[in-house]
Motif scaffolding. Sequence first.
Motif, mmCIF file in Angstrom:
data_model
loop_
_atom_site.group_PDB
_atom_site.id
_atom_site.type_symbol
_atom_site.label_atom_id
_atom_site.label_comp_id
_atom_site.label_asym_id
_atom_site.label_seq_id
_atom_site.Cartn_x
_atom_site.Cartn_y
_atom_site.Cartn_z
ATOM 1 N N GLU A 95 0.829 -1.213 0.000
ATOM 2 C CA GLU A 95 0.000 0.000 0.000
ATOM 3 C C GLU A 95 0.861 1.260 0.000
ATOM 4 O O GLU A 95 0.552 2.240 -0.668
ATOM 5 N N LYS A 96 1.955 1.229 0.749
ATOM 6 C CA LYS A 96 2.857 2.397 0.822
ATOM 7 C C LYS A 96 3.466 2.707 -0.546
ATOM 8 O O LYS A 96 3.545 3.870 -0.962
ATOM 9 N N VAL A 97 3.910 1.670 -1.237
ATOM 10 C CA VAL A 97 4.523 1.864 -2.561
ATOM 11 C C VAL A 97 3.474 2.380 -3.550
ATOM 12 O O VAL A 97 3.721 3.330 -4.302
ATOM 13 N N ALA A 98 2.295 1.769 -3.518
ATOM 14 C CA ALA A 98 1.217 2.191 -4.427
ATOM 15 C C ALA A 98 0.847 3.653 -4.173
ATOM 16 O O ALA A 98 0.609 4.430 -5.112
ATOM 17 N N ARG A 99 0.826 4.056 -2.889
ATOM 18 C CA ARG A 99 0.491 5.436 -2.532
ATOM 19 C C ARG A 99 1.591 6.396 -3.006
ATOM 20 O O ARG A 99 1.315 7.487 -3.499
ATOM 21 N N SER A 100 2.838 5.982 -2.872
ATOM 22 C CA SER A 100 3.956 6.813 -3.336
ATOM 23 C C SER A 100 3.845 7.082 -4.825
ATOM 24 O O SER A 100 4.055 8.206 -5.301
ATOM 25 N N ILE A 101 3.517 6.049 -5.576
ATOM 26 C CA ILE A 101 3.392 6.174 -7.037
ATOM 27 C C ILE A 101 2.250 7.133 -7.384
ATOM 28 O O ILE A 101 2.363 7.945 -8.310
ATOM 29 N N LYS A 102 1.177 7.062 -6.584
ATOM 30 C CA LYS A 102 0.035 7.957 -6.821
ATOM 31 C C LYS A 102 0.413 9.411 -6.504
ATOM 32 O O LYS A 102 0.142 10.320 -7.294
ATOM 33 N N ILE A 103 1.089 9.617 -5.354
ATOM 34 C CA ILE A 103 1.499 10.969 -4.955
ATOM 35 C C ILE A 103 2.426 11.575 -6.005
ATOM 36 O O ILE A 103 2.316 12.752 -6.370
ATOM 37 N N MET A 104 3.361 10.765 -6.504
ATOM 38 C CA MET A 104 4.348 11.247 -7.480
ATOM 39 C C MET A 104 3.791 11.303 -8.900
ATOM 40 O O MET A 104 4.440 11.807 -9.809
ATOM 41 N N ASN A 105 2.589 10.758 -9.080
ATOM 42 C CA ASN A 105 1.955 10.727 -10.406
ATOM 43 C C ASN A 105 2.877 10.064 -11.444
ATOM 44 O O ASN A 105 3.110 10.579 -12.532
ATOM 45 N N ILE A 106 3.391 8.893 -11.068
ATOM 46 C CA ILE A 106 4.319 8.151 -11.914
ATOM 47 C C ILE A 106 3.554 7.445 -13.036
ATOM 48 O O ILE A 106 2.564 6.757 -12.797
ATOM 49 N N LYS A 107 4.034 7.620 -14.270
ATOM 50 C CA LYS A 107 3.380 6.980 -15.423
ATOM 51 C C LYS A 107 3.854 5.539 -15.601
ATOM 52 O O LYS A 107 3.096 4.671 -16.018
ATOM 53 N N ALA A 133 -1.610 -3.890 -5.555
ATOM 54 C CA ALA A 133 -1.942 -2.597 -4.930
ATOM 55 C C ALA A 133 -1.682 -1.447 -5.894
ATOM 56 O O ALA A 133 -2.481 -0.497 -5.986
ATOM 57 N N ILE A 134 -0.591 -1.520 -6.639
ATOM 58 C CA ILE A 134 -0.283 -0.464 -7.622
ATOM 59 C C ILE A 134 -1.368 -0.429 -8.693
ATOM 60 O O ILE A 134 -1.865 0.637 -9.065
ATOM 61 N N ARG A 135 -1.754 -1.595 -9.183
ATOM 62 C CA ARG A 135 -2.809 -1.668 -10.210
ATOM 63 C C ARG A 135 -4.116 -1.065 -9.697
ATOM 64 O O ARG A 135 -4.812 -0.351 -10.413
ATOM 65 N N ARG A 136 -4.433 -1.379 -8.448
ATOM 66 C CA ARG A 136 -5.696 -0.920 -7.866
ATOM 67 C C ARG A 136 -5.706 0.601 -7.697
ATOM 68 O O ARG A 136 -6.685 1.273 -7.996
ATOM 69 N N MET A 137 -4.587 1.149 -7.221
ATOM 70 C CA MET A 137 -4.526 2.570 -6.892
ATOM 71 C C MET A 137 -4.106 3.438 -8.078
ATOM 72 O O MET A 137 -4.387 4.633 -8.111
ATOM 73 N N ASN A 138 -3.422 2.824 -9.057
ATOM 74 C CA ASN A 138 -2.896 3.563 -10.208
ATOM 75 C C ASN A 138 -3.198 2.809 -11.508
ATOM 76 O O ASN A 138 -2.285 2.268 -12.150
ATOM 77 N N PRO A 139 -4.471 2.735 -11.883
ATOM 78 C CA PRO A 139 -4.842 1.884 -13.023
ATOM 79 C C PRO A 139 -4.182 2.263 -14.350
ATOM 80 O O PRO A 139 -4.086 1.424 -15.247
ATOM 81 N N ASN A 140 -3.701 3.492 -14.470
ATOM 82 C CA ASN A 140 -3.080 3.912 -15.739
ATOM 83 C C ASN A 140 -1.551 3.818 -15.731
ATOM 84 O O ASN A 140 -0.904 4.140 -16.728
ATOM 85 N N THR A 141 -0.982 3.388 -14.604
ATOM 86 C CA THR A 141 0.474 3.258 -14.510
ATOM 87 C C THR A 141 0.909 1.901 -15.059
ATOM 88 O O THR A 141 0.351 0.869 -14.691
#
Length: 292
Positions: A95-107, A133-141
Amino acid sequence: MSTETLQKSTEQRQPKPKWLRVKLPTGKKYTELRGLVDKYNLNTICTSGSCPNMGECWGEGTATFMILGNICTRSCGFCGVKTGRPESVDWDEPEKVARSIKIMNIKHAVITSVDRDDLKDMGTIIWSETVKAIRRMNPNTTLETLIPDFQGSEKHLDRMIDVAPEVISHNIETVRRLTRQVRIQAKYDRSLGVLKYLKENGQRRTKSGIMLGLGETREEVIQTLHDLKEHKVDVVTIGQYLQPSKRHLPVQNFVTPEQFTEFREIGLDLGFRHVESSALVRSSYHAHKHIH
């Protein structure tokens, strides 16, 4: 060349050539991401590894995250990551990694990890949960997973295949002859087998990386490229090894830009989809391009 010989030659360390000068990272996107990393105490291998390409990658919306702690159970002669008894698994890490990717708006995110031979699942459950978790929180990454060999266990490799990252990579690191000195607990043929298994059973894009400057010959590099191609690898990165500290294997030689260009052309002629080959290339360099 033995490990002892390699270590003795540390005394005759060569100065870095001019083509290895690193440009300081700049640009609006880099400054923005740097601020977010500092503010939220986010963990990226880009910052902890002082990657020379950080500014360029962050400017393109790509970042690399390391999971499962920062202590490795293996003691490779080239790697700057600490070796020893790792800390217990942080089950909140996905969850922490997925949240970091969301905060940073990583493509495009690259996920890597230390080796966790101390764990029964070798860390693959956390690996799998992190991708989910990354897929769930950042579906376009889009995602690349740069994985250890998991001791070649098909059961553990299947966990990675099941979560279907766009690119799945495992680094061969060096030529066959130097593997025992450079990657003490790894095996050249096991790494090739891992790459082939991932391709044949996952049908994902596969990728591997080689470091040069450890005493390998031109012919050995070309043979390694042939071996990777025969084991169905799609993308190869080739860069210059740089000694992380006096305790690590010394640089035997600096490969010229012309030699890197030659290896790139040989790789493309062999049929690899992408070949990144220059002194400062690292595993995740231009990673966002390797999904196409």
